[in-house]
Motif scaffolding. Sequence first.
Motif, PDB file in Angstrom:
ATOM      1  N   GLY A   1      41.052  47.750  33.868  1.00 11.96           N
ATOM      2  CA  GLY A   1      39.952  46.796  33.956  1.00 11.96           C
ATOM      3  C   GLY A   1      38.630  47.503  33.715  1.00 11.96           C
TER       4      GLY A   1
ATOM      5  N   PRO B   1      32.500  45.885  36.299  1.00 12.09           N
ATOM      6  CA  PRO B   1      31.628  46.872  36.962  1.00 12.09           C
ATOM      7  C   PRO B   1      32.401  47.967  37.699  1.00 12.09           C
ATOM      8  CG  PRO B   1      30.811  44.659  37.342  1.00 12.09           C
ATOM      9  CD  PRO B   1      32.120  44.503  36.631  1.00 12.09           C
ATOM     10  N   ALA B   2      33.491  47.603  38.399  1.00 18.39           N
ATOM     11  CA  ALA B   2      34.239  48.621  39.151  1.00 18.39           C
ATOM     12  C   ALA B   2      34.894  49.618  38.195  1.00 18.39           C
ATOM     13  CB  ALA B   2      35.299  47.958  40.029  1.00 18.39           C
TER      14      ALA B   2
ATOM     15  N   GLU C   1      41.119  47.585  29.068  1.00 17.28           N
ATOM     16  CA  GLU C   1      40.481  46.293  29.357  1.00 17.28           C
ATOM     17  C   GLU C   1      41.160  45.220  28.514  1.00 17.28           C
ATOM     18  OE1 GLU C   1      38.223  44.661  31.366  1.00 17.28           O
ATOM     19  OE2 GLU C   1      38.881  43.015  30.093  1.00 17.28           O
ATOM     20  N   SER C   2      41.635  44.153  29.176  1.00 20.82           N
ATOM     21  CA  SER C   2      42.429  43.156  28.447  1.00 20.82           C
ATOM     22  C   SER C   2      41.598  42.162  27.656  1.00 20.82           C
ATOM     23  CB  SER C   2      43.335  42.399  29.413  1.00 20.82           C
ATOM     24  OG  SER C   2      42.563  41.792  30.414  1.00 20.82           O
TER      25      SER C   2
ATOM     26  N   GLY D   1      33.758  42.538  32.427  1.00 19.06           N
ATOM     27  CA  GLY D   1      34.456  41.675  33.386  1.00 19.06           C
ATOM     28  C   GLY D   1      33.673  40.407  33.676  1.00 19.06           C
ATOM     29  N   GLN D   2      33.778  39.939  34.915  1.00 21.82           N
ATOM     30  CA  GLN D   2      33.035  38.719  35.282  1.00 21.82           C
ATOM     31  C   GLN D   2      31.538  38.923  35.113  1.00 21.82           C
ATOM     32  OE1 GLN D   2      34.123  37.199  39.304  1.00 21.82           O
ATOM     33  NE2 GLN D   2      35.429  38.983  39.203  1.00 21.82           N
TER      34      GLN D   2
ATOM     35  N   ASN E   1      20.125  40.896  41.367  1.00 18.85           N
ATOM     36  CA  ASN E   1      20.102  41.684  42.604  1.00 18.85           C
ATOM     37  C   ASN E   1      20.683  43.077  42.412  1.00 18.85           C
ATOM     38  OD1 ASN E   1      22.702  40.880  42.212  1.00 18.85           O
ATOM     39  ND2 ASN E   1      23.035  40.040  44.242  1.00 18.85           N
TER      40      ASN E   1
ATOM     41  N   ALA F   1      47.299  45.882  30.775  1.00 20.98           N
ATOM     42  CA  ALA F   1      48.362  46.532  31.555  1.00 20.98           C
ATOM     43  C   ALA F   1      49.299  45.437  32.052  1.00 20.98           C
ATOM     44  CB  ALA F   1      47.759  47.272  32.735  1.00 20.98           C
TER      45      ALA F   1
ATOM     46  N   SER G   1      41.100  45.496  38.252  1.00 16.04           N
ATOM     47  CA  SER G   1      41.360  44.352  37.367  1.00 16.04           C
ATOM     48  C   SER G   1      40.724  43.061  37.867  1.00 16.04           C
ATOM     49  CB  SER G   1      42.865  44.194  37.131  1.00 16.04           C
ATOM     50  OG  SER G   1      43.572  44.310  38.336  1.00 16.04           O
TER      51      SER G   1
ATOM     52  N   GLN H   1      23.135  30.972  40.509  1.00 21.07           N
ATOM     53  CA  GLN H   1      22.551  31.541  39.285  1.00 21.07           C
ATOM     54  C   GLN H   1      22.755  30.631  38.103  1.00 21.07           C
ATOM     55  OE1 GLN H   1      24.572  35.161  38.825  1.00 21.07           O
ATOM     56  NE2 GLN H   1      23.226  36.261  40.201  1.00 21.07           N
TER      57      GLN H   1
ATOM     58  N   GLY I   1      36.668  47.175  43.775  1.00 18.65           N
ATOM     59  CA  GLY I   1      36.030  45.943  43.307  1.00 18.65           C
ATOM     60  C   GLY I   1      36.742  44.689  43.764  1.00 18.65           C
ATOM     61  N   ASP I   2      36.558  43.607  43.016  1.00 18.06           N
ATOM     62  CA  ASP I   2      37.006  42.280  43.442  1.00 18.06           C
ATOM     63  C   ASP I   2      38.513  42.166  43.635  1.00 18.06           C
ATOM     64  OD1 ASP I   2      34.378  41.629  43.237  1.00 18.06           O
ATOM     65  OD2 ASP I   2      34.675  39.859  41.965  1.00 18.06           O
TER      66      ASP I   2
ATOM     67  N   LYS J   1      32.203  40.529  46.981  1.00 14.77           N
ATOM     68  CA  LYS J   1      32.208  40.168  45.553  1.00 14.77           C
ATOM     69  C   LYS J   1      30.808  40.316  44.960  1.00 14.77           C
ATOM     70  CE  LYS J   1      36.588  38.498  45.743  1.00 14.77           C
ATOM     71  NZ  LYS J   1      36.979  39.307  46.881  1.00 14.77           N
ATOM     72  N   ARG J   2      30.443  41.540  44.697  1.00 16.54           N
ATOM     73  CA  ARG J   2      29.127  41.838  44.116  1.00 16.54           C
ATOM     74  C   ARG J   2      29.259  42.974  43.111  1.00 16.54           C
ATOM     75  NH1 ARG J   2      28.114  37.921  46.306  1.00 16.54           N
ATOM     76  NH2 ARG J   2      26.528  37.379  47.845  1.00 16.54           N
ATOM     77  N   CYS J   3      28.356  42.993  42.123  1.00 12.93           N
ATOM     78  CA  CYS J   3      28.385  44.057  41.111  1.00 12.93           C
ATOM     79  C   CYS J   3      28.182  45.420  41.750  1.00 12.93           C
ATOM     80  CB  CYS J   3      27.266  43.862  40.104  1.00 12.93           C
ATOM     81  SG  CYS J   3      27.558  42.519  39.021  1.00 12.93           S
TER      82      CYS J   3
HETATM   83  C1  LIG Z   1      28.900  34.041  36.263  1.00 14.62           C
HETATM   84  C2  LIG Z   1      28.903  35.137  37.308  1.00 14.62           C
HETATM   85  C3  LIG Z   1      27.705  35.639  37.788  1.00 14.62           C
HETATM   86  C4  LIG Z   1      27.681  36.671  38.736  1.00 14.62           C
HETATM   87  N1  LIG Z   1      26.474  37.155  39.154  1.00 14.62           N
HETATM   88  C5  LIG Z   1      26.427  38.181  40.046  1.00 14.62           C
HETATM   89  C6  LIG Z   1      25.170  38.725  40.450  1.00 14.62           C
HETATM   90  O1  LIG Z   1      24.119  38.291  40.014  1.00 14.62           O
HETATM   91  N2  LIG Z   1      25.166  39.749  41.320  1.00 14.62           N
HETATM   92  C7  LIG Z   1      26.308  40.286  41.822  1.00 14.62           C
HETATM   93  O2  LIG Z   1      26.233  41.253  42.571  1.00 14.62           O
HETATM   94  N3  LIG Z   1      27.519  39.770  41.463  1.00 14.62           N
HETATM   95  C8  LIG Z   1      27.606  38.732  40.592  1.00 14.62           C
HETATM   96  N4  LIG Z   1      28.819  38.188  40.228  1.00 14.62           N
HETATM   97  C9  LIG Z   1      30.029  38.766  40.820  1.00 14.62           C
HETATM   98  C10 LIG Z   1      30.356  40.065  40.087  1.00 14.62           C
HETATM   99  O3  LIG Z   1      30.298  39.837  38.702  1.00 14.62           O
HETATM  100  C11 LIG Z   1      31.735  40.567  40.469  1.00 14.62           C
HETATM  101  O4  LIG Z   1      31.751  40.825  41.847  1.00 14.62           O
HETATM  102  C12 LIG Z   1      32.064  41.843  39.712  1.00 14.62           C
HETATM  103  O5  LIG Z   1      32.106  41.586  38.322  1.00 14.62           O
HETATM  104  C13 LIG Z   1      33.400  42.418  40.158  1.00 14.62           C
HETATM  105  O6  LIG Z   1      33.661  43.521  39.364  1.00 14.62           O
HETATM  106  P1  LIG Z   1      35.134  44.085  39.148  1.00 14.62           P
HETATM  107  O7  LIG Z   1      34.999  45.180  38.159  1.00 14.62           O
HETATM  108  O8  LIG Z   1      35.746  44.372  40.446  1.00 14.62           O
HETATM  109  O9  LIG Z   1      35.987  42.893  38.541  1.00 14.62           O
HETATM  110  P2  LIG Z   1      35.792  41.959  37.229  1.00 14.62           P
HETATM  111  O10 LIG Z   1      34.349  41.813  36.923  1.00 14.62           O
HETATM  112  O11 LIG Z   1      36.603  40.773  37.534  1.00 14.62           O
HETATM  113  O12 LIG Z   1      36.441  42.834  36.081  1.00 14.62           O
HETATM  114  C14 LIG Z   1      37.831  43.027  35.993  1.00 14.62           C
HETATM  115  C15 LIG Z   1      38.204  43.304  34.554  1.00 14.62           C
HETATM  116  O13 LIG Z   1      39.585  43.660  34.497  1.00 14.62           O
HETATM  117  C16 LIG Z   1      40.179  43.065  33.348  1.00 14.62           C
HETATM  118  N5  LIG Z   1      41.627  42.938  33.590  1.00 14.62           N
HETATM  119  C17 LIG Z   1      42.257  42.059  34.401  1.00 14.62           C
HETATM  120  N6  LIG Z   1      43.586  42.257  34.362  1.00 14.62           N
HETATM  121  C18 LIG Z   1      43.800  43.282  33.501  1.00 14.62           C
HETATM  122  C19 LIG Z   1      44.973  43.945  33.032  1.00 14.62           C
HETATM  123  N7  LIG Z   1      46.200  43.591  33.453  1.00 14.62           N
HETATM  124  N8  LIG Z   1      44.833  44.953  32.128  1.00 14.62           N
HETATM  125  C20 LIG Z   1      43.597  45.318  31.680  1.00 14.62           C
HETATM  126  N9  LIG Z   1      42.439  44.709  32.096  1.00 14.62           N
HETATM  127  C21 LIG Z   1      42.559  43.714  33.005  1.00 14.62           C
HETATM  128  C22 LIG Z   1      39.474  41.727  33.235  1.00 14.62           C
HETATM  129  O14 LIG Z   1      39.543  41.220  31.899  1.00 14.62           O
HETATM  130  C23 LIG Z   1      38.047  42.092  33.635  1.00 14.62           C
HETATM  131  O15 LIG Z   1      37.258  42.439  32.528  1.00 14.62           O
HETATM  132  C24 LIG Z   1      28.887  37.187  39.265  1.00 14.62           C
HETATM  133  C25 LIG Z   1      30.109  36.674  38.784  1.00 14.62           C
HETATM  134  C26 LIG Z   1      30.133  35.669  37.811  1.00 14.62           C
HETATM  135  C27 LIG Z   1      31.448  35.141  37.296  1.00 14.62           C
END
Ligand SMILES: Cc1cc2nc3c(=O)[nH]c(=O)nc-3n(C[C@H](O)[C@H](O)[C@H](O)COP(=O)(O)OP(=O)(O)OC[C@H]3O[C@@H](n4cnc5c(N)ncnc54)[C@H](O)[C@@H]3O)c2cc1C
Length: 555
Positions: A233, A236-237, A256-257, A262-263, A272, A306, A335, A383, A522-523, A530-532
């Motif tokens: 994935g 951000p994480a 990255e799939s 990501g989100q 923020n 994956a 992920s 947002q 991360g998430d 659930k924050r960046c």
């Molecule tokens: C519209 C929106 C606005 C947001 N705004 C804010 C904000 O202003 N401030 C803030 O702090 N947070 C915000 N968030 C929340 C924040 O984006 C998430 O908490 C953060 O993105 C989590 O990061 P992550 O890397 O853990 O997971 P994700 O962002 O979910 O990234 C996971 C990645 O893993 C990939 N993946 C999944 N399964 C697989 C696999 N099997 N193989 C390979 N890759 C895979 C996915 O495609 C994805 O790209 C927002 C979320 C959204 C949807």
Amino acid sequence: MIDRSDEIRSTRAPKLNEDQIEVLSRYGETRKTEVGQVLFRAGDTTNDFFVVLEGEVEMIDDFAGEARTIAVFLAGRFLGELNILTGQAMYLSAVVRKGGEVLAISREQLKEVVTEEPNLSDIILKAFLARRSYLMRTGVGLRIIGSRHSGDAARLREFAARNRLPHVWIELEEDPDAEALLEKFGAKPSETPVTIWQGEDVLKNPTNAELARIIGLKVGAPWERTYDLVVIGAGPAGLGASVYGASEGLSTLALESVALGGQAGTSSRIENYLGFPAGLSGFELASRALVQADKFGARTAVPEKAVSLKREDGYYLIGLSEGGEVVARSVIAASGARYRRLDVPRLGLFEGVSVHYAATEAEAQRCEGKEAAVVGGGNSAGQAALFLAGRTPRVYLLIRGDDLGKSMSRYLLDRVTEAENVELLPNTEVRELMGEDRLDGVVVEDNRSGTRRTLGARALFVFIGAEANTGWLEGAVELDERGFVLTGRELDNSALEEDAWRERSREPYPLETSLPGVFAAGDVRSGSIKRCASAVGEGAMAVRLVHQYLADTGV
Ligand SMILES: Cc1cc2nc3c(=O)[nH]c(=O)nc-3n(C[C@H](O)[C@H](O)[C@H](O)COP(=O)(O)OP(=O)(O)OC[C@H]3O[C@@H](n4cnc5c(N)ncnc54)[C@H](O)[C@@H]3O)c2cc1C
């Protein structure tokens, strides 16, 4: 008064001064140019970075024999786009309009510039990002032809939007020339969705991976080597883990799939995130992180999914969706999660057309000037409501409970309540979606009185919580009842009676899963915030623990 359009233009096409060109010339070589000479073609992945020293160069979009000038660069301006740094294909061709001279810098050397020359790096990156936003709005690049009712067409459009791939959507029902265009490229309406790249490569209902391959979006990695760390994935994480992993000397690969970021990549403005008082878009955050990860030598493979994880002789084998596997000494599962769907009849009919799970430029363009409804009480809903309020006459913000303050950050809550064209509807749930092929209205119900009302919303944005992307981890690590990964002290002892733990005399580290050496950040992690910023922080923290694991394992 400040003319913002000039400011935007100068970010997109800044003029370098003599001193800056002098610095850049240490990294490249000057070359004479002639009228009509092609410096690079759309589709190229190996071209140089050019600064125009004398003469003029025009950027051209060439589709089906119709060449369109998108920009003209004069002396002091540089060509190119973010893809020069990522190794993905160029979207436009650069053709010399008036002969002269250019400074040519190879991709590798340009990366040196980004690392060694912070002032220039900032100017170049800002221009590359601004150019991508401009191309997204300009209607160039890939053509996607299909029906508004097609799920596959919606999938391809989502893939293009999440990757910020400049593209033009041609709707069969709306565009009178669509069928003629299909015929010209040897395709029938029944074979749609069809994608056309560079006016020649035609794919009929391609998978995301097939499309990525043909348009040069796919970036692979050497699969045969054993990596110290494989990150699953690149949200951000995952990007955080890649940057910290590679910068601290681990051979690091991220898979990255769908799309980098990501989100967060779907967020039009993250306000923020520490250090960015004016906010930044998710795409900008992801692009900057990618350049940074690349600078430290991390590899990123996109799109690459994956599908499984297994432990063998102390190593981890990660199965890939298109076959094959990659071997790692340690793994960080990053992920993430994806948004939940509403339980409303006929939802699928409108998804990707009028029902969206992200509010980016792409979705906003589709509902510009029309009313929109946003469902959800979290920060992402807030947002989205604010972003859409700037593009639509009225936004309804629907929450099931009665108090927005329970789930939304204070700063957002204040802005939402102050926005004149955002109407908050508490205790409200969606009951029906009106319309045949597009949303004509949304029937909502007050869940206390049962009173129904029809909103004139033509678009519905849904932000009602998330499901974990842990299909690839099922059976491999312990998950909670909602499918999120259990780590550290949340793991119960039975998980730790496995052989892998018996041979070591320690408890799992924080962020470590029921498999030693497999961490979650991360998430995707059970109980995560659930924050960046927390996702990035956990990515960095997981890397620290990977070092500890590798040191005490010796694999
Ligand atoms: C519209 C929106 C606005 C947001 N705004 C804010 C904000 O202003 N401030 C803030 O702090 N947070 C915000 N968030 C929340 C924040 O984006 C998430 O908490 C953060 O993105 C989590 O990061 P992550 O890397 O853990 O997971 P994700 O962002 O979910 O990234 C996971 C990645 O893993 C990939 N993946 C999944 N399964 C697989 C696999 N099997 N193989 C390979 N890759 C895979 C996915 O495609 C994805 O790209 C927002 C979320 C959204 C949807």
